[in-house]
Motif scaffolding. Structure first.
Motif, short mmCIF file in Angstrom:
data_model
loop_
_atom_site.label_atom_id
_atom_site.label_comp_id
_atom_site.label_asym_id
_atom_site.label_seq_id
_atom_site.Cartn_x
_atom_site.Cartn_y
_atom_site.Cartn_z
N VAL A 93 3.65 14.05 -13.84
CA VAL A 93 2.62 14.57 -14.84
C VAL A 93 2.42 16.04 -14.55
O VAL A 93 2.54 16.84 -15.77
CB VAL A 93 1.18 14.24 -14.45
CG1 VAL A 93 0.16 14.76 -15.27
CG2 VAL A 93 1.22 12.62 -14.94
N PHE A 94 2.77 16.66 -13.61
CA PHE A 94 2.43 17.92 -13.12
C PHE A 94 3.68 18.87 -13.77
O PHE A 94 3.59 19.84 -14.50
CB PHE A 94 2.59 18.13 -11.71
CG PHE A 94 2.26 19.65 -11.11
CD1 PHE A 94 0.94 20.32 -11.31
CD2 PHE A 94 3.29 20.51 -10.78
CE1 PHE A 94 0.67 21.50 -11.18
CE2 PHE A 94 2.71 21.62 -10.36
CZ PHE A 94 1.59 22.25 -10.65
N VAL A 111 4.61 5.61 -5.62
CA VAL A 111 4.28 5.43 -7.00
C VAL A 111 3.60 6.55 -7.25
O VAL A 111 3.67 7.37 -8.47
CB VAL A 111 4.22 4.06 -7.39
CG1 VAL A 111 3.74 4.07 -9.00
CG2 VAL A 111 5.44 3.06 -7.25
N PHE A 112 2.39 6.42 -6.88
CA PHE A 112 1.22 7.39 -7.31
C PHE A 112 1.73 8.94 -7.22
O PHE A 112 1.40 9.60 -8.26
CB PHE A 112 -0.02 7.15 -6.44
CG PHE A 112 -1.08 8.19 -7.05
CD1 PHE A 112 -1.67 7.69 -8.23
CD2 PHE A 112 -1.50 9.05 -6.01
CE1 PHE A 112 -2.84 8.44 -8.49
CE2 PHE A 112 -2.71 10.10 -6.51
CZ PHE A 112 -3.15 9.55 -7.70
N ILE A 113 2.26 9.29 -5.98
CA ILE A 113 2.72 10.70 -5.73
C ILE A 113 3.80 11.00 -6.87
O ILE A 113 3.80 12.11 -7.50
CB ILE A 113 3.40 10.84 -4.57
CG1 ILE A 113 2.00 10.76 -3.43
CG2 ILE A 113 3.99 12.20 -4.57
CD1 ILE A 113 2.41 10.87 -1.99
N ALA A 114 4.79 9.93 -7.16
CA ALA A 114 5.73 10.31 -8.15
C ALA A 114 5.14 10.55 -9.40
O ALA A 114 5.64 11.39 -10.38
CB ALA A 114 6.70 9.19 -8.18
N LEU A 115 4.18 9.68 -9.69
CA LEU A 115 3.77 9.96 -11.07
C LEU A 115 2.82 11.17 -11.28
O LEU A 115 2.87 11.92 -12.23
CB LEU A 115 2.44 8.51 -11.33
CG LEU A 115 2.35 8.29 -12.70
CD1 LEU A 115 3.34 7.50 -13.18
CD2 LEU A 115 0.96 7.41 -12.85
N MET A 141 0.64 -1.01 -0.10
CA MET A 141 -0.16 -0.03 0.13
C MET A 141 1.06 1.47 -0.06
O MET A 141 0.67 2.14 -0.66
CB MET A 141 -0.96 -0.11 1.28
CG MET A 141 -2.08 1.05 1.19
SD MET A 141 -3.08 0.80 -0.19
CE MET A 141 -3.65 2.37 -0.52
N LYS A 142 1.95 1.27 0.97
CA LYS A 142 2.68 2.33 1.08
C LYS A 142 3.50 2.61 -0.20
O LYS A 142 3.40 3.86 -0.66
CB LYS A 142 3.75 2.04 2.03
CG LYS A 142 4.21 3.21 2.94
CD LYS A 142 4.95 2.78 4.09
CE LYS A 142 5.38 3.90 4.88
NZ LYS A 142 6.37 3.66 6.04
N LYS A 143 3.79 1.51 -0.71
CA LYS A 143 4.69 1.68 -2.18
C LYS A 143 3.82 2.29 -3.26
O LYS A 143 4.13 3.14 -3.87
CB LYS A 143 5.24 0.09 -2.44
CG LYS A 143 6.58 0.05 -2.49
CD LYS A 143 6.79 -1.40 -3.12
CE LYS A 143 8.26 -2.01 -2.64
NZ LYS A 143 8.33 -3.48 -2.80
#
Lengths: 417, 294
Positions: free
Chosen positions: A15-16, A7-11, A1-3
């Motif tokens: 994108v930003f 990954v989601f934040i990095a993505l 979950m943490k992982k």
């Protein structure tokens, strides 16, 4: 979950970062102007988080021209740059590096909002507007009131003959001279002597006919100006090498100055400031006294390079900056240089500033009558010829007025063709 | 045996890796511009697009450009004043320094201050000093009733510029000559004195010949400097009056960046390099002597 979260934040961040449009923006290396642009850029970025303006001053080099040309050569030209004078703009347009702004949407509205309709006419190159003029510095005559009074002059001399009269009463050879007639012998010095006098005497008529590509200053006005320069040198009422700051230390009573000198005078010679009287440049004796006197405008503007990948965003930014009156007012506050707009004296926004800065207010009066240099690609050569064929022979008395003018015209026309 | 070869190989690799730093540096900052210079020499290019081949057009243009040759003759006029005066001055400085007993470092350092000063700053100082109403002309006028148009007469201006550059370099060149002087063994002078040599004979027969390597070095430095002179005329005279102080370097910079003609400026740079190398070659061929001090 943490992982997964990481990954989601990095993505999200990537994108930003990629969705942000980057604009490279260069401005003049000048502390006051930097202060202004820093605030403007910061405000725009908060309003438009999708735009990242990479703002910096024009990189250190011998001159802004040198820095910009090297950047173009190495494919690293900025999207937008300020500090462009009309001659350099003409050169850049000549090699196809500038965006013709008048072809972009909203140009006419911008000109109307910023009240710069007639100013922009003087900046057009082959009928196109490549430059948004930022400021327009009229060149005006500064006089030392106390020195004028000493020579029995309550009012500053207006015409050439009045300057001759004043000189007779005032000059002590090797001690003090009446005015500094010639600014120096670099090519750009012609802006601050011959061209200024010529605009003043000829109601702003250009020294170069840019339609027929011909030099035109061997007319009556040119003769009067040349005769004035010659008379001043023949009688030793003026000199060239007067050391630094001759005006402030009393070696001359009058000289042509731009508004950038106000801040310098206030900082370096506060005692002299109250003694300064500002007038338009001197004119020939028969110049009608009810007519306005024109002068030279040392003016710089902003351009968009056509290597930009984000023309739309760049143009949006430019439109935003120049449609805000409060920015022009802030510019004036910081730099003391009049923004290139025609409503400086009638617009309420600037009223307070003029009241507290009377010297700067004198300059504002002449912005509508200040003419930028002729937009030609051969400015350096033209003005170098003026120096060698016209000004130096007049200074050293080696040619008479007509011959000096004719020689200069002939040599200039040869390179204009 | 094989161990020895391995060691040699290792040494060679080490040597190569150390010198490679310099080689890479030279390739980037010397080789690459040099190749470009040759491309520019034969092409027409105005900062954008790719250079177009124009053959020898730039070269014939330089050969027939009176303005370029004017700047070259200006350099020779500069050297005519600069080289003899700075050599004599530096030599006197070196001899004086050699004779001083105390405070040698202080004297040497005070002369070197000129060398490290900012060109822009001292140019302003000298233009004030030499101005028509400046202290020098005022003094000359009250003492002899004359004034000198230091920077306003085409005859004087280059001489005045040379004076400033002499001021700047006298200490630097003086130290080079001083190092040469201290290397001359005292015993030579003592032997000459025993043979009855006077001080002039000693100077012309011992000091000057044995100083030859240092003098040649100063000459080479002075020549390369003369072709690269820029700040002083740019700041003080702007190349005038009547283009009498316009130098090749000033002409090249305005041509490249203000006239927007970098290919022509590059061609002029090549010519200037050839002329200055040629001069140095001639000086070394005609004046350099082998000196054996032992």
């Amino acid at each position: 979950m943490k992982k997964l979260t990481v990954v989601f934040i990095a993505l999200l961040l990537t994108v930003f970062a990629f969705s942000q449009t980057k604009l490279v923006f260069w401005t003049a290396p000048n502390p006051q102007q930097e202060m202004f642009w820093k605030e403007v850029v910061a405000e725009y970025e908060t309003l438009h988080p999708e735009i990242d303006i990479e703002w910096s001053t024009i990189p250190a080099a011998g001159s802004s021209e040198e820095a910009i040309l090297t950047a173009i050569a190495s494919g690293r030209a900025p999207d937008i740059s300020t500090n462009i004078f009309s001659g350099f703009a003409a050169q850049l347009a000549d090699i196809g590096q500038l965006v013709a702004l008048n072809e972009l949407e909203g140009f006419d509205e911008l000109v109307e909002t910023r009240k710069m309709g007639s100013i922009i006419e003087g900046w057009k190159i082959n009928g196109n507007a490549y430059v948004i003029p930022i400021y327009s510095n009229p060149v005006l005559m500064w006089w030392r009131d106390s020195l004028l009074k000493e020579a029995g002059f309550d009012n500053p001399p207006r015409t050439y003959s009045e300057i001759y009269e004043f000189s007779k009463n005032f000059v002590v050879p090797m001690e003090r001279y009446s005015i500094q007639v010639i600014a120096g012998r670099n090519w750009w010095d012609r802006w601050f002597d011959f061209i200024t006098y010529y605009y003043a005497g000829g109601q702003g008529k250009s020294y170069i006919d840019t339609e027929r590509m011909k030099a035109t200053f061997n007319d009556e006005v040119g003769q009067e100006v040349a005769q004035f320069i010659k008379t001043m040198f023949d009688n030793q009422w003026t000199a060239v090498d007067l050391g630094s700051d001759p005006f402030y230390n009393g070696a001359i009573a009058g000289t042509l100055m731009g508004p950038w000198s106000i801040a310098y005078a206030e900082n370096q010679y506060p005692d002299v400031v109250d003694d300064i009287v500002i007038t338009p440049p001197p004119v020939p004796d028969n110049y009608p006294s009810d007519q306005p006197i024109y002068t030279f405008a040392d003016a710089k503007g902003l351009v968009i390079f056509n290597t930009t990948k984000n023309l739309e965003e760049a143009w949006e930014f430019v439109k935003w900056v120049f449609s805000r009156e409060d920015f022009d007012s802030k510019w004036l506050e910081y730099t003391k240089m009049p923004p290139a707009r025609e409503d400086l004296l009638s617009n309420e926004v600037f009223a307070d500033f003029w009241e507290t800065n009377p010297l700067a207010a004198e300059y504002a009066k002449y912005v509508p009558y200040a003419v930028p240099p002729a937009p030609i690609t051969t400015t350096v050569d033209v003005q170098d010829i003026m120096t060698v064929e016209l000004i130096e022979p007049l200074m050293h008395g080696t040619k008479d007025v007509q011959k000096a003018l004719d020689d200069a015209i002939k040599a200039i026309n040869r390179i204009l063709w | 045996m094989s161990k020895k070869i391995g060691l040699a190989k290792k040494e060679a690799r080490k040597g190569f890796s150390i010198s490679s730093i310099y080689l890479i540096y030279a390739a980037i900052f010397w080789g690459y511009p040099f190749v470009w210079l040759f491309i520019l020499l034969f092409s027409k290019w105005r900062f954008v697009g790719s250079p177009q081949f124009v053959g020898f057009r730039n070269i014939t243009r330089v050969l027939t450009d009176p303005l370029f040759w004017k700047t070259v003759t200006n350099v020779f006029r500069f050297m005519m004043y600069y080289i003899p005066l700075v050599l004599i001055g530096a030599l006197l400085f070196a001899i004086a320094l050699n004779k001083i007993k105390f405070g040698k470092t202080f004297v040497a350092l005070s002369f070197l201050v000129a060398n490290v000063s900012s060109g822009v700053a001292y140019s302003i100082m000298f233009s004030n000093l030499f101005s028509v109403n400046g202290p020098i002309n005022k003094a000359l006028n009250s003492l002899f009733g004359i004034t000198i148009p230091w920077f306003t007469s085409p005859q004087w201006a280059m001489f005045s510029i040379a004076l400033i550059v002499i001021w700047k370099f006298i200490g630097y060149y003086g130290l080079i000559l001083y190092a040469g002087l201290t290397a001359i063994p005292k015993s030579l002078y003592e032997a000459a004195e025993l043979d009855g040599a006077g001080s002039l004979t000693k100077f012309f027969r011992i000091t000057l010949p044995l100083l030859n390597p240092s003098i040649i070095m100063v000459l080479v430095l002075a020549i390369t400097l003369a072709f690269g002179i820029f700040t002083e005329p740019y700041m003080i005279t702007g190349g005038g009056p009547m283009r009498s102080t316009l130098t090749p370097m000033m002409h090249m910079i305005t041509t490249a960046f203000q006239r927007m003609d970098p290919t022509y400026a590059a061609t002029m740079a090549v010519f200037v390099a050839i002329i200055s190398f040629g001069m140095i070659w001639v000086i070394r061929k005609t004046m350099e002597r082998e000196v054996d001090l032992v």
